[in-house]
Every structure is written in structure tokens, then in C-alpha cells.
Design a protein around this motif. Sequence first.
Motif, PDB file in Angstrom:
ATOM      1  N   LEU A 141      40.159  30.506  32.041  1.00 16.58           N
ATOM      2  CA  LEU A 141      41.464  30.715  32.667  1.00 16.58           C
ATOM      3  C   LEU A 141      42.224  31.887  32.055  1.00 16.58           C
ATOM      4  CD1 LEU A 141      42.697  27.026  33.064  1.00 16.58           C
ATOM      5  CD2 LEU A 141      42.154  28.604  34.903  1.00 16.58           C
ATOM      6  N   THR A 142      42.244  31.942  30.723  1.00 12.85           N
ATOM      7  CA  THR A 142      43.051  32.968  30.059  1.00 12.85           C
ATOM      8  C   THR A 142      42.500  34.369  30.333  1.00 12.85           C
ATOM      9  OG1 THR A 142      43.616  31.386  28.313  1.00 12.85           O
ATOM     10  CG2 THR A 142      44.013  33.720  27.863  1.00 12.85           C
ATOM     11  N   SER A 143      41.217  34.570  30.049  1.00 17.86           N
ATOM     12  CA  SER A 143      40.649  35.917  30.187  1.00 17.86           C
ATOM     13  C   SER A 143      40.601  36.356  31.652  1.00 17.86           C
ATOM     14  CB  SER A 143      39.249  35.959  29.569  1.00 17.86           C
ATOM     15  OG  SER A 143      38.399  35.001  30.165  1.00 17.86           O
ATOM     16  N   MET A 144      40.362  35.412  32.577  1.00 16.45           N
ATOM     17  CA  MET A 144      40.350  35.786  33.986  1.00 16.45           C
ATOM     18  C   MET A 144      41.746  36.165  34.469  1.00 16.45           C
ATOM     19  SD  MET A 144      37.658  32.968  35.531  1.00 16.45           S
ATOM     20  CE  MET A 144      37.723  33.606  37.189  1.00 16.45           C
ATOM     21  N   THR A 145      42.756  35.491  33.946  1.00 14.73           N
ATOM     22  CA  THR A 145      44.133  35.847  34.318  1.00 14.73           C
ATOM     23  C   THR A 145      44.485  37.225  33.790  1.00 14.73           C
ATOM     24  OG1 THR A 145      44.761  33.505  34.259  1.00 14.73           O
ATOM     25  CG2 THR A 145      46.540  35.129  34.212  1.00 14.73           C
ATOM     26  N   ILE A 146      44.150  37.471  32.531  1.00 12.86           N
ATOM     27  CA  ILE A 146      44.427  38.788  31.946  1.00 12.86           C
ATOM     28  C   ILE A 146      43.692  39.876  32.728  1.00 12.86           C
ATOM     29  CG2 ILE A 146      44.078  40.226  29.894  1.00 12.86           C
ATOM     30  CD1 ILE A 146      44.517  37.710  28.193  1.00 12.86           C
ATOM     31  N   GLY A 147      42.454  39.612  33.112  1.00 16.19           N
ATOM     32  CA  GLY A 147      41.698  40.586  33.895  1.00 16.19           C
ATOM     33  C   GLY A 147      42.316  40.833  35.259  1.00 16.19           C
ATOM     34  N   ALA A 148      42.818  39.764  35.882  1.00 18.50           N
ATOM     35  CA  ALA A 148      43.423  39.911  37.207  1.00 18.50           C
ATOM     36  C   ALA A 148      44.709  40.716  37.169  1.00 18.50           C
ATOM     37  CB  ALA A 148      43.692  38.533  37.803  1.00 18.50           C
ATOM     38  N   LEU A 149      45.357  40.744  35.988  1.00 21.20           N
ATOM     39  CA  LEU A 149      46.638  41.440  35.860  1.00 21.20           C
ATOM     40  C   LEU A 149      46.511  42.760  35.107  1.00 21.20           C
ATOM     41  CD1 LEU A 149      49.022  38.421  35.033  1.00 21.20           C
ATOM     42  CD2 LEU A 149      48.234  39.274  37.249  1.00 21.20           C
ATOM     43  N   ALA A 150      45.278  43.231  34.939  1.00 20.70           N
ATOM     44  CA  ALA A 150      45.056  44.449  34.143  1.00 20.70           C
ATOM     45  C   ALA A 150      45.800  45.642  34.709  1.00 20.70           C
ATOM     46  CB  ALA A 150      43.553  44.736  34.062  1.00 20.70           C
ATOM     47  N   GLU A 151      45.951  45.724  36.007  1.00 20.57           N
ATOM     48  CA  GLU A 151      46.609  46.881  36.617  1.00 20.57           C
ATOM     49  C   GLU A 151      48.100  46.662  36.840  1.00 20.57           C
ATOM     50  OE1 GLU A 151      44.528  47.906  40.145  1.00 20.57           O
ATOM     51  OE2 GLU A 151      42.620  48.288  39.127  1.00 20.57           O
ATOM     52  N   HIS A 152      48.613  45.534  36.376  1.00 19.70           N
ATOM     53  CA  HIS A 152      50.043  45.257  36.531  1.00 19.70           C
ATOM     54  C   HIS A 152      50.801  45.686  35.286  1.00 19.70           C
ATOM     55  CE1 HIS A 152      50.090  42.794  40.285  1.00 19.70           C
ATOM     56  NE2 HIS A 152      48.798  42.726  40.008  1.00 19.70           N
ATOM     57  N   ASP A 153      52.056  46.035  35.476  1.00 17.53           N
ATOM     58  CA  ASP A 153      52.888  46.544  34.386  1.00 17.53           C
ATOM     59  C   ASP A 153      53.493  45.398  33.580  1.00 17.53           C
ATOM     60  OD1 ASP A 153      54.274  48.246  32.734  1.00 17.53           O
ATOM     61  OD2 ASP A 153      55.970  48.485  34.121  1.00 17.53           O
ATOM     62  N   VAL A 154      52.619  44.624  32.934  1.00 11.40           N
ATOM     63  CA  VAL A 154      53.069  43.523  32.080  1.00 11.40           C
ATOM     64  C   VAL A 154      52.276  43.565  30.785  1.00 11.40           C
ATOM     65  CG1 VAL A 154      53.811  41.992  33.948  1.00 11.40           C
ATOM     66  CG2 VAL A 154      51.440  41.924  33.165  1.00 11.40           C
ATOM     67  N   SER A 155      52.865  43.016  29.737  1.00 14.14           N
ATOM     68  CA  SER A 155      52.185  42.972  28.449  1.00 14.14           C
ATOM     69  C   SER A 155      51.056  41.953  28.487  1.00 14.14           C
ATOM     70  CB  SER A 155      53.173  42.595  27.342  1.00 14.14           C
ATOM     71  OG  SER A 155      53.642  41.259  27.521  1.00 14.14           O
ATOM     72  N   LYS A 156      50.159  42.044  27.522  1.00 14.55           N
ATOM     73  CA  LYS A 156      49.060  41.080  27.450  1.00 14.55           C
ATOM     74  C   LYS A 156      49.598  39.671  27.250  1.00 14.55           C
ATOM     75  CE  LYS A 156      44.800  39.970  24.963  1.00 14.55           C
ATOM     76  NZ  LYS A 156      43.886  40.338  23.860  1.00 14.55           N
ATOM     77  N   LYS A 157      50.688  39.540  26.494  1.00 16.36           N
ATOM     78  CA  LYS A 157      51.280  38.221  26.253  1.00 16.36           C
ATOM     79  C   LYS A 157      51.826  37.633  27.544  1.00 16.36           C
ATOM     80  CE  LYS A 157      54.529  35.839  23.194  1.00 16.36           C
ATOM     81  NZ  LYS A 157      55.515  36.008  22.091  1.00 16.36           N
ATOM     82  N   ASP A 158      52.526  38.444  28.332  1.00 15.19           N
ATOM     83  CA  ASP A 158      53.052  37.958  29.614  1.00 15.19           C
ATOM     84  C   ASP A 158      51.915  37.640  30.582  1.00 15.19           C
ATOM     85  OD1 ASP A 158      55.736  37.997  28.953  1.00 15.19           O
ATOM     86  OD2 ASP A 158      56.050  40.053  29.647  1.00 15.19           O
TER      87      ASP A 158
END
Length: 440
Positions: A141-158
Motif C-alpha cells: 500500500l505505502t510504496s504503491m501510493t508513493i509511486g502513484a503520486l510521484a508526479e504530484h507536487d507533494v512531499s514523500k511524507k504527504d
Amino acid sequence: MTKQIRQLDRVVIRFAGDSGDGMQLTGDRFTSETAQLGNDISTLPNFPAEIRAPAGTLPGVSSFQVHFADYDILTPGDAPNVLVAMNPAALKANLADLPRGADIIVNTDEFTRRNLAKVGYATSPLDDDSLDGYAVHPVALTSMTIGALAEHDVSKKDAERAKNMFALGLLSWMYSRPYESTLRFLERKFAARPELVAANVAAFRAGWNFGETTEDFSVRYEVKPAKMLPGTYRNITGNAALSLGLVAAGVRSGLPVFLGAYPITPASDILHELSKHKKFGVVTMQAEDEIAAVGAALGASYGGSLGVTTTSGPGVALKSETISLAVALELPLVIVDVQRAGPSTGMPTKTEQADLNMALYGRHGEAPVAVIAPKSPSDCFHAALEAARIALTYRTPVILLSDNYVANGSEPWLLPDVESLPDLRVEFATKPNGEDGTCL
């Protein structure tokens, strides 16, 4: 790939993780989606009793259980059919409640050696045979979410924080929930930060699309709407329903409602809710202690208002002398006791109907009071009206016994026609005794 759709009549899902994993929000949004579909619902939020328990530990596990069906249900269910475990602590804390064959969706990214050691796992339960009796679905869940948001302007924590939206998207797909209300909710919640709106929506859609494309979930489920009386419904918690019942009691009696309260879990939400309804003649006062709160409420009753005080077990003990005074003075007073577990200061987040004997007999001088109790979250509305009716009609204190389970649980509530509610108006003496030749 075309996936099979299977019809079910009921499902119990439990979302579990750390207090910071957003399980209450996830469960609340899934509940709202389910209510929109027309299922009957009963929920049970469960909060850790410890203040700021260390992350990843058993005392820090927070959960939200939702039971939904195509028929009338009365409880949030005993045994979950599905457990969403965001870390090893959530799995270990809830595994004993699961029946054999239940689905377990685990966030594999959190099953690190350190997190396993925190809860006493020598080896990962995902790698041995301890979960062979369950249908385990490992999802990063965590790594897939981070991957899905890689192109979004948010920090890794967010980005990591949005993993609960990924889980919500997956479960919404799995049980064919409508999700438009969740997207609107995210737009309102993060209106001041458009980048977070986009990130959370993207995480939700990633979870939905993962369910659609992965081979691990080959079946979707549908639960048809329940057959319910026609009318307008809203999802409501026990504390919210009780608060609106007190507002309605003020309207139907023609009296101002005065709430004297000292904050105490799990009754504080009633104070918060009633403070929003000044336009209906509701006055709220946060007192300096429990004794001051009930004293102010009794004084308001003496002045012609409907006096109300809210508390839990420890507060009832402190209020007992003033309740006895209300009996002696023959004044209406509604005492709401949202019960919690344990003696003395107790356990604020644990459920127990612990105050029945104290409510019935906990006063000196044989001072009897009426005691009533709601049977469900939505019934709190009608119980509040009945408590006010008894208090005003018979000029007596009434103890309204709710509890943590009812107060924080939720279910669909059929909005009543105001004119159909009982008339609570009472006649007051307008002249001193004897002025008209009568002796009262």
C-alpha cells in the motif's frame, strides 16, 4: 480481464492501523458511500485508550468496523469478514476476531523486521503458515501510493499519508461502492491546498484501478440496498442524534435548552454539537468542573429552562448530590451519562454499561429518579425526547444512559416530521399560591 461479481446479503469490514493511519476517516468515508447506496449500516469506531502510544505498537492500534446489509441490522457485527491491516500491530491485535476463511488485506511495506519485533513476531506471519486458514492479500500500500503520486507536487511524507485513500479505493472497488461523494469530500476537506486534493484523489483512483487490474482480486461483491421505510435518511452517530433530540425537545416544549457540561470522553461531542444550535434557543456552558456543570443546569431549570448536563461515570458520582437536590426541589433535569468502562476515572475509549446500579441507586436519602436508555444510535434522538417529556411532565430529574458503543456508532436515521413529534409544552403557575383562592 472480466471479473466475477458475487452477490452477498451482508459484510463486516474492519479497517485497522496506527492512530495516524487515518482509519477513522477511511471507515467514515466507506460508511458514507455505503449509506448513499441504500444499505442498512451499523458502525463501531475503536480508539486506543493510551495517549500518543508509540507508533507500530499494540496499544496504538485504531480501528473502524462497518457492518452493512440488504436487510435491517442491529449491531456492527461480531466477526469481520474482511480485515485491512496497515501494519503488523493491526494484524496481531485483530486476528483473533476473524473467522477462518476471512479476507486479510495487509500492507506489506510495514512488515519490516523492526515493526515485527515491536509486537513480538519472531518471523513475519506472511512468510510462515500461521495465516493458512485465511485468504491473505499482500498489497504494498505505502510504496504503491508513493509511486502513484510521484508526479504530484507533494512531499514523500504527504504521499505516504494518502495510503488510506488507496485502501479506500481498493475496498470501494471490491464492494462496488459509489465513490463520487468521497471525491467531493476530499475537494472540501483540502480546499485550501489543491495539490492535496489532487494527490488524495489520485491515491483513491490508484486503489480502485489496482483492484480492477490485479489478479489477486478475481471477484467483486455487491450488496443490494435494504428495504427501508420511504423518506429522507442521513447517517448519524448516537451523540449527534441525542443532541438533535435535545434541540427538538426545546422546540416542542417552547423552552430554551441550557446545557451545563464539563468535557469528558465519550460525552464531549454532545457539548460540541449543541454549541452549534444557538438559533434554536440552545445555550451551552463549559463549566470548570462536573459539580459546577450540574449546578448551573439545575439553576437554569429553576429559572424556567430545560436544564441538561452531560457526563460519563466519574461525573455522575460528582453530580449525585445535586441530582438529589433536584429530586427534593421537584425540578426537571436531564442527566446524560455516556457510559465508559472501569471504576474511578475509568477507560475513556472502552465500552461498558457500567453505571446502571449507580444510576438507579447512587443517591442518599432514597431519592428516586427515572432512568431510560436508547437501544441504538438513531434511537438516541427519541430517547432524548422521552427523557425531556418525563422530566417536564413530572418535574423530576431523568438519567439518560447511553454508552461509548452507541455514542460513537452510526446508522441510517429517518428524518422525522417535526409536527409528528410529541407536544412537550407544560403549563406554569403565573400567580403566587393563594392569589386566586387556591392552595397548591
